[in-house]
Each structure stands twice: as C-alpha cells, then as structure tokens.
Design a protein around this motif. Structure first.
Motif, mmCIF file in Angstrom:
data_model
loop_
_atom_site.group_PDB
_atom_site.id
_atom_site.type_symbol
_atom_site.label_atom_id
_atom_site.label_comp_id
_atom_site.label_asym_id
_atom_site.label_seq_id
_atom_site.Cartn_x
_atom_site.Cartn_y
_atom_site.Cartn_z
ATOM 1 N N GLU A 117 0.793 -1.258 -0.150
ATOM 2 C CA GLU A 117 0.174 -0.003 0.089
ATOM 3 C C GLU A 117 0.863 1.390 0.164
ATOM 4 O OE1 GLU A 117 -3.974 0.791 1.005
ATOM 5 O OE2 GLU A 117 -3.298 -0.234 -0.875
ATOM 6 N N GLY A 118 2.058 0.925 -0.227
ATOM 7 C CA GLY A 118 3.250 2.083 -0.067
ATOM 8 C C GLY A 118 4.310 1.723 -0.352
ATOM 9 N N LYS A 119 5.380 2.656 0.186
ATOM 10 C CA LYS A 119 6.671 2.409 -0.214
ATOM 11 C C LYS A 119 7.269 1.790 1.090
ATOM 12 C CE LYS A 119 10.821 4.611 -1.765
ATOM 13 N NZ LYS A 119 11.571 5.951 -2.271
ATOM 14 N N LEU A 120 8.513 0.915 0.838
ATOM 15 C CA LEU A 120 9.203 0.398 1.722
ATOM 16 C C LEU A 120 10.097 1.669 2.571
ATOM 17 C CD1 LEU A 120 10.283 -2.336 3.370
ATOM 18 C CD2 LEU A 120 12.243 -2.374 1.702
ATOM 19 N N ALA A 121 9.939 1.545 4.064
ATOM 20 C CA ALA A 121 10.796 2.600 4.581
ATOM 21 C C ALA A 121 11.551 1.913 5.602
ATOM 22 C CB ALA A 121 9.664 3.352 5.616
ATOM 23 N N ALA A 122 12.975 2.553 5.787
ATOM 24 C CA ALA A 122 13.905 2.006 6.890
ATOM 25 C C ALA A 122 14.019 2.953 8.148
ATOM 26 C CB ALA A 122 15.207 1.766 6.169
ATOM 27 N N ALA A 123 13.982 2.431 9.251
ATOM 28 C CA ALA A 123 14.171 3.308 10.360
ATOM 29 C C ALA A 123 15.605 3.460 10.804
ATOM 30 C CB ALA A 123 13.399 2.578 11.626
ATOM 31 N N ALA A 124 16.436 3.858 9.868
ATOM 32 C CA ALA A 124 17.637 4.153 9.776
ATOM 33 C C ALA A 124 18.367 5.101 9.030
ATOM 34 C CB ALA A 124 18.484 2.825 9.475
ATOM 35 N N GLU A 125 19.302 5.911 9.361
ATOM 36 C CA GLU A 125 19.856 7.072 8.257
ATOM 37 C C GLU A 125 20.792 6.324 7.284
ATOM 38 O OE1 GLU A 125 21.126 10.445 10.106
ATOM 39 O OE2 GLU A 125 19.603 10.521 11.524
ATOM 40 N N VAL A 126 20.602 6.828 6.230
ATOM 41 C CA VAL A 126 21.637 6.433 5.140
ATOM 42 C C VAL A 126 22.835 7.324 5.284
ATOM 43 C CG1 VAL A 126 21.980 6.139 2.584
ATOM 44 C CG2 VAL A 126 19.678 5.645 3.691
ATOM 45 N N ARG A 127 23.937 6.429 5.024
ATOM 46 C CA ARG A 127 25.150 7.452 4.897
ATOM 47 C C ARG A 127 25.901 6.726 3.570
ATOM 48 N NH1 ARG A 127 29.690 4.078 7.390
ATOM 49 N NH2 ARG A 127 28.778 2.271 8.058
ATOM 50 N N PRO A 163 21.671 -3.731 13.017
ATOM 51 C CA PRO A 163 20.330 -4.118 12.379
ATOM 52 C C PRO A 163 19.471 -3.075 12.105
ATOM 53 C CG PRO A 163 20.272 -4.274 14.675
ATOM 54 C CD PRO A 163 21.757 -3.997 14.510
ATOM 55 N N VAL A 164 18.805 -3.232 11.084
ATOM 56 C CA VAL A 164 17.998 -2.269 10.199
ATOM 57 C C VAL A 164 16.395 -2.873 10.269
ATOM 58 C CG1 VAL A 164 17.303 -1.107 8.024
ATOM 59 C CG2 VAL A 164 19.683 -1.522 8.735
ATOM 60 N N THR A 165 15.496 -1.914 10.576
ATOM 61 C CA THR A 165 14.231 -2.224 10.648
ATOM 62 C C THR A 165 13.677 -1.532 9.673
ATOM 63 O OG1 THR A 165 14.107 -2.327 13.148
ATOM 64 C CG2 THR A 165 12.046 -2.042 12.012
ATOM 65 N N THR A 166 12.623 -2.376 8.678
ATOM 66 C CA THR A 166 11.961 -1.797 7.787
ATOM 67 C C THR A 166 10.522 -2.038 7.817
ATOM 68 O OG1 THR A 166 12.191 -3.756 6.340
ATOM 69 C CG2 THR A 166 13.782 -2.212 6.122
ATOM 70 N N THR A 167 9.887 -1.243 7.143
ATOM 71 C CA THR A 167 8.092 -1.380 7.276
ATOM 72 C C THR A 167 7.751 -1.011 5.989
ATOM 73 O OG1 THR A 167 8.168 0.842 8.144
ATOM 74 C CG2 THR A 167 8.015 -0.634 9.687
ATOM 75 N N LEU A 168 6.626 -2.060 5.551
ATOM 76 C CA LEU A 168 5.892 -1.744 4.426
ATOM 77 C C LEU A 168 4.456 -1.885 4.802
ATOM 78 C CD1 LEU A 168 6.093 -1.952 1.127
ATOM 79 C CD2 LEU A 168 5.946 -4.338 1.559
ATOM 80 N N PRO A 169 3.657 -0.915 4.318
ATOM 81 C CA PRO A 169 2.031 -0.865 4.540
ATOM 82 C C PRO A 169 1.489 -1.848 3.675
ATOM 83 C CG PRO A 169 2.756 1.263 3.700
ATOM 84 C CD PRO A 169 4.190 0.535 3.783
ATOM 85 N N VAL A 170 0.883 -2.756 4.197
ATOM 86 C CA VAL A 170 0.114 -3.642 3.198
ATOM 87 C C VAL A 170 -1.490 -3.875 3.175
ATOM 88 C CG1 VAL A 170 2.142 -5.200 2.915
ATOM 89 C CG2 VAL A 170 0.670 -5.499 4.703
ATOM 90 N N ARG A 171 -2.017 -4.458 2.513
ATOM 91 C CA ARG A 171 -3.467 -4.763 2.539
ATOM 92 C C ARG A 171 -3.828 -6.212 1.754
ATOM 93 N NH1 ARG A 171 -5.826 -4.538 -2.453
ATOM 94 N NH2 ARG A 171 -4.942 -3.444 -4.123
ATOM 95 N N ALA A 172 -4.961 -6.619 2.482
ATOM 96 C CA ALA A 172 -5.323 -7.813 1.840
ATOM 97 C C ALA A 172 -5.943 -7.940 0.517
ATOM 98 C CB ALA A 172 -6.364 -8.753 2.920
ATOM 99 N N ASP A 173 -5.511 -8.516 -0.326
ATOM 100 C CA ASP A 173 -6.500 -8.735 -1.692
ATOM 101 C C ASP A 173 -7.007 -9.898 -1.633
ATOM 102 O OD1 ASP A 173 -7.179 -8.240 -4.509
ATOM 103 O OD2 ASP A 173 -5.451 -8.637 -5.275
ATOM 104 N N GLY A 174 -8.259 -10.045 -0.809
ATOM 105 C CA GLY A 174 -8.920 -11.399 -0.579
ATOM 106 C C GLY A 174 -8.157 -12.233 0.373
#
Length: 197
Positions: A116-126, A144-155
């Motif tokens: 439902e959107g773009k992958l985001a990472a909770a870390a600064e890029v260098r 470690p790097v934590t990423t989040t991706l908004p998702v939705r069910a398609d059935g």
C-alpha cells in the motif's frame, strides 16, 4: 487448572450453578491478580503479532505483521547481520548496486497481499567510498535495520513475502547477496498468518 478449582468448588459448596460460576471467576481473577506465571504467559502469547524468522548468508531476518485492521496493516522486517561491523545497503540502491557493488535491502509481497506504499527503513543512510567504485555507495550504519511496508489483503489465500539484501564489512568484505528469498503466509478473514517452517 481453572477447571480443577471449579469442580472442587462444586463438590465442597453445593451452591447453585450461578454462585459456583461466580466463585470460580473470583478464583481465576485472584490467580491473574497474583501474577500467576501461566496467566501472564497466556496473555502475552495472545498479544503477540504473527512472526517468522530465518537466517541466510550472514543475516537474520525477523518478520511480523502489526496493526492489522480493516484488512490493512504493516509488514515489519528486521535485518540483523550476524557479525559485528557489517552493514546493509539502502532500500534505494539500484537492483544491481552501484557499479555492481551492493544489493538493495528489499521487501515485497505477492499473492493475497498487496503493498500500500513504499518500503521505509528506520535508519539513516550514509555514503561510503568503495575502492574501484567511482560513485558513493549508500548504506545503513552497522548493525540491525528495521523496515516497514504498509500492506492490505487482496482477498484471502496464499501470499509470499520476497526479501533481498546483502551485508558487507569495510574490513571483512561481503556476504553472498540474497535475492527474492520467499517466506510464505496465508491471509485469512482474521489476518495474515505465517506458514510453519
């Protein structure tokens, strides 16, 4: 254990069924209030989000689904290099790296789940300089790097999370990149459930 307490109460008191039920509930409430270990463990298990994890090519990946409401939620992926001093590459790195160096940290879904959107990472890029590479290479800090991706069910039905990454160290070199590593799950009316390993 609660059933045993209740049946013993039946035998001793001879009270009416509503009174016995109330007594049993008070006993259970007392166990919970006293911080019985079993009660805490059961409550904790009920509150945990569905998870899955694996280790491949020097990185442990832990997946979970959070905030699932109205057929939508957040897919969280935590990438943890096994060795100290190793970093992961930016999610914005080109698929083939910078002049062939590095691979992006990637999470995508197929089947009964949709992004439902773009992958985001909770870390600064260098940016780092790599010998023999003319352009800077975007990476996350070591660890470690934590990423989040908004998702939705398609059935409902089968779905797959596809993961990609590579870990490198400025001193020890790089691990073999991982591309489209699948993790399977099933989307039900109640939400996504990871398939047993």
């Amino acid at each position: 254990m609660p059933q045993t307490i209740r049946s013993n109460a039946h035998a001793r008191t001879g009270r009416s069924r509503p009174a016995r039920l109330a007594a049993a509930l008070l006993c259970l409430a007392g166990l919970t209030a006293c911080g019985g270990q079993g009660a805490e463990q059961a409550g904790g298990a009920a509150e945990q989000a569905p998870t899955a994890s694996f280790t491949d090519k020097g990185v442990t990946v832990t997946l979970s689904i959070a905030d699932w409401r109205d057929a939508k939620g957040t897919l969280k992926a935590v990438f943890t290099p096994e060795e100290k001093g190793f970093h992961l590459y930016s999610t914005d790195l080109p698929a083939t790296g910078v002049e062939g160096v590095g691979r992006p940290t990637a999470v995508s879904v197929t089947g009964a789940l949709r992004a439902e959107g773009k992958l985001a990472a909770a870390a600064e890029v260098r940016s780092i300089s790599v010998p023999g590479v003319g352009a800077p290479v975007p990476v996350y800090p070591d660890g470690p790097v934590t990423t989040t991706l908004p998702v939705r069910a398609d059935g409902t039905g089968e779905a797959t999370v596809l993961l990609g990454y590579a870990s490198c160290s400025t001193e020890d070199g790089c691990t073999i990149p991982v591309s489209d590593r699948p993790v399977h799950l099933r989307v039900t009316a109640e939400g996504p459930v990871f398939a047993p390993r």
